[in-house]
Scaffold this motif. Structure first.
Motif, PDB file in Angstrom:
ATOM      1  N   TYR A  77       0.835  -1.211   0.000  1.00 33.10           N
ATOM      2  CA  TYR A  77       0.000   0.000   0.000  1.00 33.10           C
ATOM      3  C   TYR A  77       0.863   1.252   0.000  1.00 33.10           C
ATOM      4  O   TYR A  77       0.615   2.203  -0.761  1.00 33.10           O
ATOM      5  N   ARG A  78       1.929   1.262   0.818  1.00 30.42           N
ATOM      6  CA  ARG A  78       2.821   2.428   0.858  1.00 30.42           C
ATOM      7  C   ARG A  78       3.515   2.626  -0.486  1.00 30.42           C
ATOM      8  O   ARG A  78       3.662   3.750  -0.972  1.00 30.42           O
TER       9      ARG A  78
ATOM     10  N   ALA B 120       2.418   1.658  -3.432  1.00 35.05           N
ATOM     11  CA  ALA B 120       1.447   2.120  -4.430  1.00 35.05           C
ATOM     12  C   ALA B 120       1.161   3.611  -4.268  1.00 35.05           C
ATOM     13  O   ALA B 120       1.083   4.353  -5.259  1.00 35.05           O
ATOM     14  N   MET B 121       1.006   4.065  -3.029  1.00 31.75           N
ATOM     15  CA  MET B 121       0.746   5.493  -2.793  1.00 31.75           C
ATOM     16  C   MET B 121       1.950   6.338  -3.209  1.00 31.75           C
ATOM     17  O   MET B 121       1.787   7.439  -3.757  1.00 31.75           O
TER      18      MET B 121
ATOM     19  N   LEU C 253       2.021   6.416  -6.998  1.00 33.25           N
ATOM     20  CA  LEU C 253       0.920   7.243  -7.487  1.00 33.25           C
ATOM     21  C   LEU C 253       1.270   8.718  -7.442  1.00 33.25           C
ATOM     22  O   LEU C 253       0.861   9.514  -8.287  1.00 33.25           O
TER      23      LEU C 253
ATOM     24  N   ALA D 267      -0.062   1.431  -9.965  1.00 29.19           N
ATOM     25  CA  ALA D 267      -0.452   1.753  -8.591  1.00 29.19           C
ATOM     26  C   ALA D 267      -1.974   1.877  -8.486  1.00 29.19           C
ATOM     27  O   ALA D 267      -2.586   1.396  -7.524  1.00 29.19           O
ATOM     28  N   LEU D 268      -2.604   2.511  -9.465  1.00 29.87           N
ATOM     29  CA  LEU D 268      -4.063   2.647  -9.457  1.00 29.87           C
ATOM     30  C   LEU D 268      -4.732   1.278  -9.530  1.00 29.87           C
ATOM     31  O   LEU D 268      -5.722   1.019  -8.827  1.00 29.87           O
TER      32      LEU D 268
ATOM     33  N   TRP E 279      -3.452  -1.590  -8.555  1.00 28.94           N
ATOM     34  CA  TRP E 279      -3.201  -2.282  -7.278  1.00 28.94           C
ATOM     35  C   TRP E 279      -4.156  -1.784  -6.218  1.00 28.94           C
ATOM     36  O   TRP E 279      -4.739  -2.573  -5.466  1.00 28.94           O
ATOM     37  N   LEU E 280      -4.351  -0.460  -6.141  1.00 28.37           N
ATOM     38  CA  LEU E 280      -5.253   0.122  -5.145  1.00 28.37           C
ATOM     39  C   LEU E 280      -6.702  -0.290  -5.401  1.00 28.37           C
ATOM     40  O   LEU E 280      -7.478  -0.487  -4.457  1.00 28.37           O
ATOM     41  N   ARG E 281      -7.078  -0.432  -6.676  1.00 27.79           N
ATOM     42  CA  ARG E 281      -8.446  -0.854  -7.000  1.00 27.79           C
ATOM     43  C   ARG E 281      -8.690  -2.278  -6.503  1.00 27.79           C
ATOM     44  O   ARG E 281      -9.707  -2.562  -5.866  1.00 27.79           O
TER      45      ARG E 281
ATOM     46  N   TYR F  88      -6.976  -3.800  -4.202  1.00 32.05           N
ATOM     47  CA  TYR F  88      -6.864  -3.755  -2.750  1.00 32.05           C
ATOM     48  C   TYR F  88      -8.183  -3.347  -2.113  1.00 32.05           C
ATOM     49  O   TYR F  88      -8.644  -3.931  -1.131  1.00 32.05           O
ATOM     50  N   LYS F  89      -8.843  -2.342  -2.717  1.00 28.42           N
ATOM     51  CA  LYS F  89     -10.126  -1.874  -2.193  1.00 28.42           C
ATOM     52  C   LYS F  89     -11.189  -2.955  -2.337  1.00 28.42           C
ATOM     53  O   LYS F  89     -11.988  -3.186  -1.415  1.00 28.42           O
TER      54      LYS F  89
END
Length: 279
Positions: free
Chosen positions: A246-247, A249-250, A253, A264-265, A267-269, A271-272
């Motif tokens: 998460y760190r 990816a942020m 981003l 990163a986007l 991965w975050l999608r 992850y959510k």
């Protein structure tokens, strides 16, 4: 006429970073001595090392092989101590013993001794190590300070070389001690075998194997970790790795290139979605 690898090795920064594609400064120097490598592969050394190698080997000066990395400022490793899980992977990877810590204990970098080799980053399972730029021209910083940059450079290389040599000698001592302990243990085991298992002054191999298997089974029973404890450890590592992802990816981003931002986007999608499905 080939130049001795020792003379070439003295011109290298002794970071043992392997960015040249070889397993350290001396192997790279040996390849140069044999005419099997180019003079522009040492990223930490930059143009200063390239010029010195060209002069020593009487060859044409070349631009750095990795021009982008060569243009970056020097940097040292920094551990996010709040995220460190104490796995010791970075300690084992550091060629100059510049990381302090112990198993399941927080680790920290000795900043004055770090050579900026970056070898500690890849083994870290939770991605808690970053490179922090510094104003130094040469690393490590723990060296004899002088007003002349050239002398400063060789003082830094000498410091790194000494640290690498001390680490190598320490590992060799530990290996010898381990071998001696194994040999002593085997002698002790052999001396405790009943005389009935010996024939004509020779040890019965079958009896030795049976004894070793029985001992291994006993040790396995004593060392067995309860399933719930092992599961808890795996959960903790998985959680730390998820936080590291998460760190990362942020960070990508915000600071990454277009491809890194897109990854990163995505991965975050995912992850959510995973977090929502667990609720």
């Amino acid at each position: 006429m080939s130049i001795a690898s020792e003379h070439i090795d003295r011109l290298l920064p002794q970071t043992q970073c392997r960015q040249c594609g070889y397993q350290g400064c001396l192997p790279y120097a040996q390849a140069l001595s044999r005419g099997e490598a180019e003079i522009n592969l040492c990223t930490p050394g930059g143009t200063a090392v390239i010029n010195d190698l060209a002069k020593l080997l009487n060859v044409q000066i070349l631009p750095p092989a990795d021009t982008l990395k060569a243009a970056l400022p020097k940097a040292i490793a920094v551990i996010d101590e709040t995220e460190c899980i104490g796995c010791t992977a970075c300690i084992k990877a550091c060629p100059v013993d510049a990381i302090m810590g112990a198993t399941k204990q927080m680790h920290t970098v000795i900043s004055a001794e770090c050579s900026g080799c970056e070898l500690c980053i890849a083994p870290c399972p939770v991605d808690c190590i970053d490179m922090q730029p510094v104003l130094e021209h040469w690393l490590p910083q723990a060296r004899t300070l002088t007003d002349e940059q050239e002398s400063d450079r060789f003082a830094a290389a000498t410091q790194a070389s000494l640290r690498f040599q001390h680490r190598t000698e320490r590992l060799q001592r530990l290996q010898r001690l381990k071998e001696e302990q194994q040999y002593s243990r085997k002698l002790k085991e052999a001396s405790t075998i009943p005389s009935a298992t010996k024939s004509a002054g020779k040890i019965n191999p079958a009896a030795l194997i049976a004894k070793a298997m029985a001992k291994a089974q006993t040790q396995q029973i004593h060392r067995r970790v309860p399933d719930n404890q092992d599961s808890f450890q795996q959960q903790q590592i998985a959680k730390a790795q998820e936080q590291a992802g998460y760190r990362r990816a942020m960070r990508d981003l915000q600071y990454g290139n277009d491809q890194q931002k897109a990854e990163a986007l995505e991965w975050l999608r995912l992850y959510k979605q995973q977090r929502e499905s667990e609720q």
